[in-house]
Design a protein around this motif. Structure first.
Motif, mmCIF file in Angstrom:
data_model
loop_
_atom_site.group_PDB
_atom_site.id
_atom_site.type_symbol
_atom_site.label_atom_id
_atom_site.label_comp_id
_atom_site.label_asym_id
_atom_site.label_seq_id
_atom_site.Cartn_x
_atom_site.Cartn_y
_atom_site.Cartn_z
ATOM 1 N N ASN A 290 -28.341 -16.019 -3.286
ATOM 2 C CA ASN A 290 -28.196 -15.687 -1.868
ATOM 3 C C ASN A 290 -27.338 -14.433 -1.653
ATOM 4 O OD1 ASN A 290 -29.771 -17.857 -1.103
ATOM 5 N ND2 ASN A 290 -28.051 -19.170 -0.532
ATOM 6 N N GLN A 291 -26.316 -14.261 -2.479
ATOM 7 C CA GLN A 291 -25.416 -13.125 -2.312
ATOM 8 C C GLN A 291 -26.088 -11.810 -2.689
ATOM 9 O OE1 GLN A 291 -22.095 -14.304 -4.739
ATOM 10 N NE2 GLN A 291 -20.974 -15.155 -3.011
ATOM 11 N N GLY A 292 -26.821 -11.813 -3.783
ATOM 12 C CA GLY A 292 -27.444 -10.579 -4.244
ATOM 13 C C GLY A 292 -26.425 -9.620 -4.823
ATOM 14 N N PRO A 293 -26.835 -8.384 -5.123
ATOM 15 C CA PRO A 293 -25.935 -7.389 -5.720
ATOM 16 C C PRO A 293 -24.758 -7.082 -4.793
ATOM 17 C CG PRO A 293 -28.227 -6.684 -5.880
ATOM 18 C CD PRO A 293 -28.214 -7.871 -4.972
ATOM 19 N N GLN A 294 -23.614 -6.822 -5.397
ATOM 20 C CA GLN A 294 -22.411 -6.532 -4.636
ATOM 21 C C GLN A 294 -21.763 -5.255 -5.172
ATOM 22 O OE1 GLN A 294 -20.016 -10.218 -3.683
ATOM 23 N NE2 GLN A 294 -21.335 -11.085 -5.265
ATOM 24 N N LEU A 295 -21.159 -4.492 -4.261
ATOM 25 C CA LEU A 295 -20.541 -3.230 -4.636
ATOM 26 C C LEU A 295 -19.260 -3.045 -3.839
ATOM 27 C CD1 LEU A 295 -20.745 -0.396 -6.051
ATOM 28 C CD2 LEU A 295 -21.921 0.389 -3.980
ATOM 29 N N LEU A 296 -18.187 -2.710 -4.528
ATOM 30 C CA LEU A 296 -16.914 -2.438 -3.865
ATOM 31 C C LEU A 296 -16.770 -0.935 -3.690
ATOM 32 C CD1 LEU A 296 -14.444 -4.091 -2.870
ATOM 33 C CD2 LEU A 296 -13.306 -3.443 -5.005
ATOM 34 N N ALA A 297 -16.461 -0.508 -2.460
ATOM 35 C CA ALA A 297 -16.398 0.924 -2.166
ATOM 36 C C ALA A 297 -15.174 1.264 -1.329
ATOM 37 C CB ALA A 297 -17.660 1.356 -1.413
ATOM 38 N N ALA B 210 0.826 -1.211 0.000
ATOM 39 C CA ALA B 210 0.000 0.000 0.000
ATOM 40 C C ALA B 210 0.856 1.256 0.000
ATOM 41 C CB ALA B 210 -0.937 -0.014 1.202
ATOM 42 N N VAL B 211 2.004 1.199 0.677
ATOM 43 C CA VAL B 211 2.885 2.367 0.764
ATOM 44 C C VAL B 211 3.742 2.514 -0.489
ATOM 45 C CG1 VAL B 211 4.859 3.347 2.008
ATOM 46 C CG2 VAL B 211 2.960 2.332 3.286
ATOM 47 N N LYS B 212 4.295 1.409 -0.966
ATOM 48 C CA LYS B 212 5.265 1.481 -2.058
ATOM 49 C C LYS B 212 4.637 1.402 -3.451
ATOM 50 C CE LYS B 212 9.279 -0.269 0.483
ATOM 51 N NZ LYS B 212 10.366 -1.280 0.499
ATOM 52 N N SER B 213 3.448 0.818 -3.565
ATOM 53 C CA SER B 213 2.824 0.666 -4.886
ATOM 54 C C SER B 213 1.382 1.162 -4.881
ATOM 55 C CB SER B 213 2.881 -0.805 -5.324
ATOM 56 O OG SER B 213 4.197 -1.286 -5.357
ATOM 57 N N PRO B 214 1.155 2.414 -4.477
ATOM 58 C CA PRO B 214 -0.226 2.910 -4.389
ATOM 59 C C PRO B 214 -0.945 2.932 -5.730
ATOM 60 C CG PRO B 214 1.350 4.712 -4.172
ATOM 61 C CD PRO B 214 2.141 3.451 -4.101
ATOM 62 N N LYS B 215 -0.222 3.221 -6.814
ATOM 63 C CA LYS B 215 -0.845 3.254 -8.128
ATOM 64 C C LYS B 215 -1.417 1.889 -8.488
ATOM 65 C CE LYS B 215 0.181 3.700 -13.052
ATOM 66 N NZ LYS B 215 1.252 3.857 -14.079
ATOM 67 N N ALA B 216 -0.634 0.836 -8.252
ATOM 68 C CA ALA B 216 -1.089 -0.511 -8.592
ATOM 69 C C ALA B 216 -2.265 -0.932 -7.723
ATOM 70 C CB ALA B 216 0.067 -1.504 -8.432
ATOM 71 N N VAL B 217 -2.229 -0.577 -6.442
ATOM 72 C CA VAL B 217 -3.320 -0.931 -5.530
ATOM 73 C C VAL B 217 -4.619 -0.248 -5.954
ATOM 74 C CG1 VAL B 217 -4.175 -0.715 -3.164
ATOM 75 C CG2 VAL B 217 -1.800 -1.416 -3.577
ATOM 76 N N LYS B 218 -4.539 1.047 -6.227
ATOM 77 C CA LYS B 218 -5.739 1.785 -6.633
ATOM 78 C C LYS B 218 -6.290 1.256 -7.953
ATOM 79 C CE LYS B 218 -4.575 6.145 -4.318
ATOM 80 N NZ LYS B 218 -4.255 7.585 -4.520
ATOM 81 N N ALA B 219 -5.399 0.949 -8.884
ATOM 82 C CA ALA B 219 -5.837 0.429 -10.176
ATOM 83 C C ALA B 219 -6.504 -0.931 -10.015
ATOM 84 C CB ALA B 219 -4.650 0.325 -11.126
ATOM 85 N N ALA B 220 -5.960 -1.753 -9.128
ATOM 86 C CA ALA B 220 -6.551 -3.072 -8.885
ATOM 87 C C ALA B 220 -7.967 -2.940 -8.334
ATOM 88 C CB ALA B 220 -5.673 -3.869 -7.926
ATOM 89 N N PHE B 221 -8.175 -2.010 -7.415
ATOM 90 C CA PHE B 221 -9.515 -1.825 -6.844
ATOM 91 C C PHE B 221 -10.489 -1.235 -7.861
ATOM 92 C CE2 PHE B 221 -7.538 -1.688 -2.389
ATOM 93 C CZ PHE B 221 -7.795 -3.047 -2.213
ATOM 94 N N ARG B 222 -10.001 -0.349 -8.706
ATOM 95 C CA ARG B 222 -10.872 0.160 -9.774
ATOM 96 C C ARG B 222 -11.309 -0.976 -10.694
ATOM 97 N NH1 ARG B 222 -7.081 4.426 -10.026
ATOM 98 N NH2 ARG B 222 -6.112 3.497 -11.867
ATOM 99 N N GLY B 223 -10.351 -1.834 -11.024
ATOM 100 C CA GLY B 223 -10.670 -2.965 -11.888
ATOM 101 C C GLY B 223 -11.609 -3.956 -11.230
ATOM 102 N N LEU B 224 -11.394 -4.235 -9.946
ATOM 103 C CA LEU B 224 -12.269 -5.169 -9.228
ATOM 104 C C LEU B 224 -13.676 -4.606 -9.085
ATOM 105 C CD1 LEU B 224 -9.807 -6.446 -6.466
ATOM 106 C CD2 LEU B 224 -10.788 -7.805 -8.328
ATOM 107 N N SER B 225 -13.779 -3.293 -8.920
ATOM 108 C CA SER B 225 -15.098 -2.674 -8.844
ATOM 109 C C SER B 225 -15.881 -2.907 -10.135
ATOM 110 C CB SER B 225 -14.947 -1.167 -8.582
ATOM 111 O OG SER B 225 -16.215 -0.543 -8.502
ATOM 112 N N LYS B 226 -15.208 -2.834 -11.257
ATOM 113 C CA LYS B 226 -15.856 -3.109 -12.538
ATOM 114 C C LYS B 226 -16.248 -4.583 -12.649
ATOM 115 C CE LYS B 226 -13.636 0.668 -15.088
ATOM 116 N NZ LYS B 226 -14.903 1.417 -15.261
#
Length: 349
Positions: A304-311, A255-271
């Motif tokens: 059972n899971q229903g809609p999911q959203l990453l935030a 999280a400290v050394k590769s913030p760009k990659a972490v943020k990009a991964a979460f954007r992609g997972l949200s999609k």
């Protein structure tokens, strides 16, 4: 090195050595010695470039850890997340599958993966145990979700939580199962000391229930759907009395050394979550491939899971997760208090 060259030259110039080829050897070797001893801007530039490339490659790599089931293995099958990250010069690698949250989080803490998704209960337990993890993203609770329950065998006399008094209930220690059981007992005003908790991982708890070693099992999907559809088990609870968060946990150093990659991964997972919510039938098909379950079970799990959203976690999320952590401390599930605000990744602030 020059002294070695002098000795070598002396030997080659002895009368016994007269061939012209020997002089060629000397000439070639001399060139290597000089080039090795003398400074070279080109060599330094190449070395610096190599180091730069290695650094760039390291900071552009994100390793996604996963269990069977969930969005990450489906994203791996689809291949779209890798393409999105590659477009940002980030390489995705996959670590798994791991058998449960605890194993996945240990792998992240041990630098075998960078990101992984779990429930907030095992996540808080891992952080309280000193694992180097931070919360990078969350899935907020859905009170109407049927993805967790206490189940019993079909022929059991237990019909409701009150029937658990004096019985054995399988739970995963300091995990979602134990939390669910304790919250159900609290809601029903049943002392937790009146129900025996048997600490088992899901792979051991399932046969224990089916064979009668335990009387009930506090668990989550896909185990619930498998138990119901393939083993005739039934629920004695429906919705969760205290719905929990799912969290995406990140290795602190990443999280400290590769913030760009972490943020990009979460954007992609949200999609990826957006895709799952629209393509439920296809999502079920991916589950069949991923965890080798029947189409009927996969369909039930998806329903059972229903809609999911990453935030990205906000102040309200932190407050609610802190409330859960404090309750776990009161119940002596956690060895020490977790300051949730301090566990939020710098990428999420």
């Amino acid at each position: 090195m020059l002294n070695q060259f002098k000795k070598f030259l002396f030997l080659l110039l002895q009368p016994s050595v007269k061939s012209f080829s020997a002089l060629l050897v000397v000439s070639s070797w001399l060139g290597l010695v000089i080039s090795g001893c003398a400074p070279s801007n080109s060599a330094n530039t190449n070395t610096a470039q190599n180091v730069s490339n290695q650094t760039q490659e390291k900071t552009s790599l994100i390793r996604l850890g996963y269990q069977k089931g969930g969005v990450v293995p489906i994203a791996r099958q689809r291949g779209e997340l890798e393409k999105r990250l590659a477009a940002e010069n980030i390489k995705a690698e996959w670590a798994g599958p791991f058998d449960r949250c605890a194993t996945l989080l240990q792998a992240i803490s041990a630098n075998q993966a960078d990101i992984g998704g779990c429930g907030d209960i095992p996540g808080l337990s891992a952080i309280a145990a000193g694992q180097e993890l931070c919360i990078g993203a969350v899935q907020r609770p859905r009170p109407e979700s049927l993805a967790s329950a206490i189940v019993v065998r079909g022929d059991s006399s237990i019909r409701k939580p009150a029937g658990l008094v004096g019985k054995k209930v399988a739970v995963n220690q300091a995990g979602a199962g134990e939390y669910l059981l304790l919250k159900v007992l609290q809601k029903e005003n049943i002392s937790k000391d009146k129900v025996q908790r048997v600490f088992l991982a899901p792979t051991d708890a399932a046969p224990a229930l089916y064979q009668g070693t335990v009387d009930a099992w506090a668990v989550w999907d896909p185990y619930i759907s498998i138990a119901e559809l393939e083993h005739g088990a039934r629920r004695i609870t429906t919705t969760h009395p205290a719905p929990t968060y799912s969290v995406m946990l990140v290795r602190n150093e990443t999280a400290v050394k590769s913030p760009k990659a972490v943020k990009a991964a979460f954007r992609g997972l949200s999609k990826e979550y957006d895709w799952l919510n629209v393509n439920t039938a296809k999502s079920a098909e991916f589950l069949v491939k991923d965890i080798k379950i029947s189409p009927a079970v996969a369909k039930r799990v998806t329903e059972n899971q229903g809609p999911q959203l990453l935030a990205t976690p906000n102040a309200d999320d932190v407050t609610k997760i802190q409330k859960t952590a404090d309750w776990m401390l009161e119940q002596k599930i956690l060895p020490k208090r977790v300051d949730v605000a301090a566990t939020i990744c710098p990428t999420a602030k």
